[in-house]
Design an enzyme around this catalytic site. Structure first.
Site, mmCIF file in Angstrom:
data_model
loop_
_atom_site.group_PDB
_atom_site.id
_atom_site.type_symbol
_atom_site.label_atom_id
_atom_site.label_comp_id
_atom_site.label_asym_id
_atom_site.label_seq_id
_atom_site.Cartn_x
_atom_site.Cartn_y
_atom_site.Cartn_z
ATOM 1 N N THR A 14 66.107 28.588 42.018
ATOM 2 C CA THR A 14 66.492 29.786 42.772
ATOM 3 C C THR A 14 66.628 29.470 44.263
ATOM 4 O O THR A 14 65.869 28.654 44.802
ATOM 5 C CB THR A 14 65.428 30.882 42.584
ATOM 6 O OG1 THR A 14 65.285 31.128 41.184
ATOM 7 C CG2 THR A 14 65.814 32.172 43.278
ATOM 8 N N GLY B 282 57.220 27.946 42.711
ATOM 9 C CA GLY B 282 55.776 27.909 42.854
ATOM 10 C C GLY B 282 55.321 26.510 43.237
ATOM 11 O O GLY B 282 55.945 25.528 42.848
ATOM 12 N N GLU C 63 62.224 33.839 35.486
ATOM 13 C CA GLU C 63 62.798 33.272 34.246
ATOM 14 C C GLU C 63 63.956 34.110 33.750
ATOM 15 O O GLU C 63 64.261 34.118 32.560
ATOM 16 C CB GLU C 63 61.723 33.133 33.178
ATOM 17 C CG GLU C 63 61.776 31.785 32.487
ATOM 18 C CD GLU C 63 61.837 30.618 33.458
ATOM 19 O OE1 GLU C 63 60.817 30.336 34.101
ATOM 20 O OE2 GLU C 63 62.919 30.017 33.607
#
Ligand SMILES: CCCCCCC/C=C/C(=O)SCCNC(=O)CCNC(=O)[C@H](O)C(C)(C)COP(=O)(O)OP(=O)(O)OC[C@H]1O[C@@H](n2cnc3c(N)ncnc32)[C@H](O)[C@@H]1OP(=O)(O)O
Ligand SMILES: Cc1cc2nc3c(=O)[nH]c(=O)nc-3n(C[C@H](O)[C@H](O)[C@H](O)COP(=O)(O)OP(=O)(O)OC[C@H]3O[C@@H](n4cnc5c(N)ncnc54)[C@H](O)[C@@H]3O)c2cc1C
Length: 615
Positions: free
Chosen positions: A151, A190, A433
């Site tokens: 992303t 993350g 997701e």
């Protein structure tokens, strides 16, 4: 001496009409699996340094992260040491399949979560054999910590719109990674900000000025010794969020950053030394890591929902409030049928999601095995099903966890109940997701294609076969399970047919196919998730339903006890096995730093001069 168990909970447990341990064993996959899970939990949860002296909620954003890294190291080592060498890989997987062990340590997820949840699966699914051998050795030993960087600030859903470029330089046999704009910065991954030093980057490959699509690259972005960002790399943390505040989500920008050719993960597509590009048999194989995580998410939702309803049902057995009948004393709030309605669906849904997760995992394993043999036939169906089940289970779990929270009144609003944090974790899964609407439209795309094939007499795959049973709209159905399933299939068929009719109507009115799709997209999403039944049957089903609530009531505490979550994993003042909610609420409240002194310094600095008109 263990604390006295709340009398109401004792009574509830005496009333239970079934063998709780048997249900626990069933959920674990057998008595041995339960024993393995409990043994693992015993070992890991007895490790020193795993728990917080000061509750996390009283730490700053930075302190929370630093504390989480401290615990992540201890937890990872404890898990490794607790591994039973005599167990098979499958037995180990079964022992953790239902255990939310990490939840006992991290209320807001671990800064290592992406390494295990996506970095390693991306290597396994996207690296060629030589690459897999090298990188899996380093990653599985935690010599390196990785994440999955797809992303960007400007794009999450539309992968083909990703702006990060990887340009092949045949002279040096390197790829040059670059973020041409601010919106090209990787944003969200993350562990990216301060924890990881490697990542799998999804970037747009160009060779001799020609686009070769989105490809995966393994990229080092921090020095392994100093942890300093490498030249040409801009890094940082994206800031505080609704949840996931110890996952260390970050941003990363490339400025003409060079990596060797062998850093493109080349299982599916390859770039030869001279720049020759060998296409993947299917460009969507690059998206394989996302399909895997969507499958994992379904099981995660089952477990998180089970945790939330355990907290809410136990609290509802302990909490007495109001007056159901004059002079009859305050009833347990679990005796209100509205409370049963709010909570029992959560218990049933958790079981349904557990069974669904098992089925979907088997389907994923079969399709993945077929892919290894070059058989891609069932990949589209797996994609469509994984999209639908990830979207439906995350949406329903978010609704049911929030309902568990609000069913506990004010105490459900306390962070010490842990229900807000569980909500923060599960609601994130509606977005990551693949945002749920986007995924439901992917499923709708497959449903429309399947109905067109059915209408032209072609055979359909098992999961879509209900579209070839053009069941008569006058179908009479009864309240039997078979009857209800038939009714749902009839309605599901009708929803797809209606959406398709709508699209055809828009095309006839002169709209192009894309606009007709967009105009019908609300119906298309409904066709993928929605099933409703006709009025007449609702009354009949409603009576059956309310009757069922009464049958479940005496077993409600037994049903949540069967999930077998330890107090440390529930991490909740309201959900502990002993039901001492009021003592625990007070114990946790007194841990607030504000209770260290009777008069806070702000009185002397601000309040007193203010109240005396001196400010
Ligand atoms: C539990 C662990 C904790 C995890 C912590 C959180 C970690 C979070 C990580 C992330 O969020 S990683 C980033 C996730 N991002 C996404 O999921 C992006 C979502 N977007 C997409 O998947 C795709 O862009 C899209 C929505 C599918 C659209 O892509 P595109 O426009 O290129 O495709 P379409 O034109 O719609 O379809 C083309 C064709 O391809 C098929 N297809 C699409 N995706 C897949 C796939 N993954 N596998 C197989 N096939 C796929 C699709 O069905 C179409 O097929 P046809 O109908 O043309 O035959
Ligand atoms: C907690 C969390 C952790 C994450 N971790 C990671 C990570 O580790 N690695 C990573 O790469 N990413 C990660 N992500 C990013 C995540 O994958 C994206 O947020 C997600 O894919 C959605 O993309 P977006 O945020 O850019 O929203 P957009 O794609 O801009 O979509 C915004 C909204 O537009 C609408 N929309 C968009 N496209 C369509 C369409 N085709 N049809 C209909 N409506 C549409 C939807 O309503 C959607 O909600 C994480 C996100 C969260 C919240």
């Amino acid at each position: 001496m263990s604390a006295k168990v709340n009398d109401d909970l004792l009574t509830e447990r005496r009333k239970c009409e079934f063998n709780v341990e048997e249900l626990t064993n069933y959920l674990d996959g057998g008595a041995q699996a339960t024993q393995n899970r409990r043994k693992l939990e015993d070992k890991v949860l007895s490790t020193k340094g795993l728990f917080d002296e000061v509750p996390e909620e009283y730490l700053s954003h930075k302190e929370k992260y630093e504390n989480a890294v401290r615990k992540a190291v201890v937890y990872y080592k404890a898990m490794k040491e607790a591994e039973d060498p005599n167990q098979t890989e499958q037995e180990r997987a079964n022992a953790t399949y239902r255990s939310l062990l990490h939840a006992a340590v991290f209320k807001d997820n671990s800064p290592f979560s992406l390494h295990l949840a996506m970095f390693i699966p991306a290597i396994l699914g996207q690296a060629d054999e030589e690459q897999k051998k090298y990188w899996m050795k380093r990653a599985s030993k935690m010599e390196i910590i990785g994440t999955y960087a797809q992303t960007e600030l400007g794009h999450g859903t539309f992968i083909r719109g990703l702006e990060t470029t990887a340009t092949y330089d045949p002279k040096t046999e390197e790829f040059v990674l670059h973020s041409p704009t601010l919106t090209a910065y990787k944003w969200w991954p993350g562990s990216l900000a301060h924890t990881a030093n490697y990542c799998v980057v999804m970037a747009h490959l160009y060779i001799n000025g020609k686009s070769c699509g989105i490809q995966p690259f393994i990229v080092q972005f921090r020095d392994e010794e100093t942890h300093q960002p490498l030249p040409g790399i801009k890094l940082g943390e994206i800031g505080a969020k609704l949840g996931f505040n110890t996952v260390n989500n970050g941003f990363l920008g490339f400025d003409q950053h060079r990596i060797p050719r062998n850093r493109m993960l080349m299982k599916n597509a390859q770039v030869l030394k001279d720049g020759t590009f060998k296409r993947s048999p299917n460009s969507k194989l690059t998206y394989g890591t996302m399909v895997y995580v969507r499958v994992v998410i379904v099981n995660g939702m089952a477990n998180q929902l089970a945790r939330a309803v355990t907290i809410a049902v136990r609290y509802s057995a302990v909490r007495r409030q109001s007056e159901l009948k004059p002079d009859a004393g305050e009833p347990q709030i679990l005796d209100y049928v509205t409370q049963q309605h709010k909570l029992f669906i959560g218990i049933a849904s958790s079981h349904a999601f557990t069974l669904t997760a098992k089925w979907l995992t088997r389907m994923y394993q079969k399709v993945t095995a077929d892919l290894e043999k070059g058989n891609l036939d069932e990949l589209p169906e797996l994609h469509a099903i994984a999209c639908c089940l990830k979207a439906v289970t995350t949406t329903d779990t978010s609704v049911l966890v929030e309902r568990s929270r609000t069913s506990c009144g004010g105490h459900g609003y306390m962070l010490s109940s842990n229900l807000p944090q569980i909500y923060g974790l599960v609601t994130a899964a509606c977005t990551y997701e693949g945002e749920n609407t986007v995924l439901m439209l992917q499923t709708a795309r497959s449903l429309v294609k399947a109905l067109e094939q059915a209408q032209s007499g072609k055979r359909l795959s098992p999961t879509m076969s209900y579209l070839s049973e053009k069941v008569s709209s006058r179908l009479k159905w009864d309240n039997s399970i078979d009857g209800i399933v038939k009714g749902f299939r009839r309605v599901a068929y009708g929803k797809v047919e209606s959406a398709m009719r709508s699209m055809r109507k828009y095309v006839r009115s002169g709209l192009g196919p894309e606009d007709a799709w967009n105009m019908s997209s609300v119906q298309l999403v409904a066709a993928s998730e929605y099933t409703s039944i006709s009025e007449a049957d609702i009354r009949q089903l409603q009576d059956t339903y309310e009757d069922l609530l009464g049958k479940i009531r005496p077993n409600a505490v037994g049903l949540v006890d069967a999930f077998d979550f330890r107090d440390q994993i529930l991490n909740s003042t309201l959900g502990a096995y002993d039901g001492r909610v009021y003592e625990r609420l007070m114990e946790e409240a007194l841990k607030s730093p504000l209770n260290a002194e009777p008069v806070n310094q702000s009185f002397h600095k601000y309040l007193k001069p203010f109240m005396q008109g001196k400010l």
